[in-house]
Design a protein around this motif. Structure first.
Motif, short mmCIF file in Angstrom:
data_model
loop_
_atom_site.label_atom_id
_atom_site.label_comp_id
_atom_site.label_asym_id
_atom_site.label_seq_id
_atom_site.Cartn_x
_atom_site.Cartn_y
_atom_site.Cartn_z
N CYS A 268 0.13 140.05 -56.81
CA CYS A 268 1.56 139.99 -57.09
C CYS A 268 2.29 139.26 -55.96
N GLY A 269 1.89 139.52 -54.72
CA GLY A 269 2.50 138.84 -53.59
C GLY A 269 2.25 137.35 -53.60
N ARG A 270 1.03 136.96 -53.94
CA ARG A 270 0.70 135.52 -54.04
C ARG A 270 1.54 134.83 -55.08
N LEU A 271 1.61 135.42 -56.27
CA LEU A 271 2.37 134.82 -57.37
C LEU A 271 3.85 134.77 -57.04
N THR A 272 4.33 135.80 -56.36
CA THR A 272 5.75 135.82 -55.98
C THR A 272 6.05 134.72 -54.98
N ALA A 273 5.20 134.57 -53.99
CA ALA A 273 5.41 133.52 -52.98
C ALA A 273 5.39 132.15 -53.63
N ALA A 274 4.45 131.93 -54.53
CA ALA A 274 4.37 130.63 -55.22
C ALA A 274 5.62 130.40 -56.05
N GLY A 275 6.11 131.44 -56.72
CA GLY A 275 7.31 131.30 -57.54
C GLY A 275 8.55 131.01 -56.71
N LEU A 276 8.66 131.63 -55.54
CA LEU A 276 9.82 131.36 -54.69
C LEU A 276 9.79 129.93 -54.16
N ALA B 190 10.45 127.26 -48.71
CA ALA B 190 9.17 126.69 -48.28
C ALA B 190 8.20 127.73 -47.76
N ALA B 191 8.69 128.73 -47.04
CA ALA B 191 7.82 129.75 -46.46
C ALA B 191 8.40 131.13 -46.76
N PRO B 192 8.19 131.64 -47.94
CA PRO B 192 8.82 132.91 -48.33
C PRO B 192 8.39 134.08 -47.45
N ARG B 193 9.33 134.96 -47.18
CA ARG B 193 9.07 136.17 -46.40
C ARG B 193 9.08 137.36 -47.37
N LEU B 194 7.95 138.06 -47.44
CA LEU B 194 7.78 139.16 -48.38
C LEU B 194 7.83 140.49 -47.63
N ALA B 195 8.69 141.40 -48.09
CA ALA B 195 8.73 142.77 -47.58
C ALA B 195 8.13 143.68 -48.64
N ILE B 196 7.07 144.39 -48.29
CA ILE B 196 6.36 145.21 -49.27
C ILE B 196 6.62 146.68 -48.96
N ALA B 197 7.17 147.36 -49.95
CA ALA B 197 7.57 148.76 -49.77
C ALA B 197 6.36 149.66 -49.66
N GLY B 198 6.54 150.73 -48.91
CA GLY B 198 5.56 151.80 -48.92
C GLY B 198 5.71 152.65 -50.17
N LEU B 199 4.71 153.41 -50.46
CA LEU B 199 4.74 154.26 -51.65
C LEU B 199 5.31 155.63 -51.34
N ASN B 200 4.91 156.19 -50.23
CA ASN B 200 5.28 157.55 -49.87
C ASN B 200 6.51 157.58 -48.95
N ILE C 55 0.53 133.85 -45.83
CA ILE C 55 1.79 134.29 -46.44
C ILE C 55 2.46 135.28 -45.50
N ASP C 56 3.73 135.10 -45.27
CA ASP C 56 4.49 135.96 -44.36
C ASP C 56 4.84 137.26 -45.09
N ALA C 57 3.91 138.21 -45.05
CA ALA C 57 4.08 139.50 -45.70
C ALA C 57 4.19 140.59 -44.64
N ARG C 58 5.06 141.55 -44.91
CA ARG C 58 5.29 142.64 -43.97
C ARG C 58 5.28 143.96 -44.72
N GLY C 59 4.68 144.97 -44.10
CA GLY C 59 4.68 146.27 -44.73
C GLY C 59 3.43 147.06 -44.40
N PRO C 60 3.30 148.26 -44.95
CA PRO C 60 4.29 148.92 -45.81
C PRO C 60 5.54 149.33 -45.03
N ILE C 61 6.70 149.07 -45.63
CA ILE C 61 7.98 149.37 -45.02
C ILE C 61 8.55 150.62 -45.69
#
Length: 330
Positions: free
Chosen positions: A181-189, A196-206, A235-241
């Motif tokens: 999902c992160g890959r597809l989201t980055a490509a879509g952005l 050009a370089a999307p920054r993804l913040a990925i939520a924690g579950l708990n 990919i500039d991904a951060r988390g779990p946040i």
């Protein structure tokens, strides 16, 4: 040499018993002078409140748009009554989607904007898909799963799992699912928003993203490995946040999109921030598709009080995405 103007957008009828016709009229009032131009695929006999122009082809829409709402007239099997569902009209709803997609594929529409559908009415008529997104993936897909993105000026969000029970959604989470999902989201952005370089913040579950496994181990065992996979791919991904802090005004400027792990985790923040102006975007299709971020509002249909703001935003964003796609294809 400046590029030629984009063709008009195709707007589908949506549920005939809902507010689609009303907000289409409101959107035309808001956009008639500055655009973007669009045409409506609908039964002209059920529309009222604004001047209408029945057109034979999308190419006629731009010239008449300042004076009248252009309509590709497609009669309904039965007269629509506000607030009263009639499955007999479901085939016309689906046909409008099919026609809009065909026009966009042929380059005769810059993209499609879909008015809300009532899935229960479509199911009663034999519709076999969970919703718009899944159906569009079948008829306008690229071979990769589509991604549902919700956007407003303050926030973009993507739910990793969408319309399924919460217990089932959590059970389905894996590092591979989140990473894809992160890959597809980055490509879509990159393609649709020109980032050009999307920054993804990925939520924690708990709560508190699990606090190192003391409040559940899913964040440590599932979310963190997905973030590591994405970062290893550049990919500039951060988390779990921690999800209770990642949507604050101070946190939002630090990323381009937030990935929520289940439907409400992603949609509650954006609807709280901008219920009237949120837009649903489908990433990963062969065509541009946006939609208002609300439902059919059967309870207020026909009363003339429906807010067209989300549809106006969806039309404006659709033409922006179409322009990004055209520019990136050069």
């Amino acid at each position: 040499m400046s590029p030629s103007p984009l063709p008009p957008l195709a707007l589908t009828m949506g549920e005939p018993a809902g507010i689609g016709g009303e907000i289409a009229a409101g959107a035309w009032r808001a956009l008639r002078e500055g655009g973007p131009a669009f045409f409506l695929i609908d039964d002209a006999a059920r529309l009222a409140g604004v001047p209408l122009r029945r057109i034979e082809a999308p190419e006629e829409a731009a010239n008449c748009f300042p004076e009248a709402l252009p309509v590709l007239h497609r009669p309904l099997p039965r007269p629509a009554r506000p607030g009263q569902l009639d499955p007999a009209n479901a085939p016309a709803v689906i046909a409008a989607i099919n026609e809009a997609v065909a026009l966009a594929k042929a380059g005769r529409a810059a993209g499609i904007v879909t008015n809300p559908i009532q899935k229960s009415a479509l199911y009663a008529a034999g519709f076999a898909h969970p919703g718009h997104t899944e159906y569009l993936a079948e008829i306008a897909g690229t071979g990769r799963p589509p991604v549902m993105l919700l956007a407003c000026p303050e926030l973009r969000v993507v739910p990793v799992t969408i319309h399924e029970p919460l217990k089932q959604a959590i059970a389905r989470l894996t590092p591979a699912l989140i990473a894809e999902c992160g890959r597809l989201t980055a490509a879509g952005l990159r393609q649709d928003f020109g980032i050009a370089a999307p920054r993804l913040a990925i939520a924690g579950l708990n709560p508190h993203a699990g606090e190192d496994g003391t409040i559940g181990t899913e964040d440590r065992d599932i979310v963190a490995p997905a973030v590591a996979m994405l970062r290893a791919e550049g990919i500039d991904a951060r988390g779990p946040i921690p999800p209770d802090t990642m949507f604050t005004a101070k946190a939002r400027p630090g990323y381009d999109v937030a990935l929520g792990l289940y439907h409400d985790q992603a949609l509650i923040p954006i609807k709280t921030l901008d219920m009237a102006g949120g837009v649903n975007v489908t990433l990963g299709l062969s065509i541009v598709r946006t939609s208002p971020d609300h439902g059919t509002a059967l309870d207020i249909a026909g009363r003339g009080i429906a807010d067209p703001g989300s549809l106006v935003a969806a039309l404006r964003l659709a033409v922006e995405i179409a322009a990004h796609r055209r520019n990136s294809a050069r």
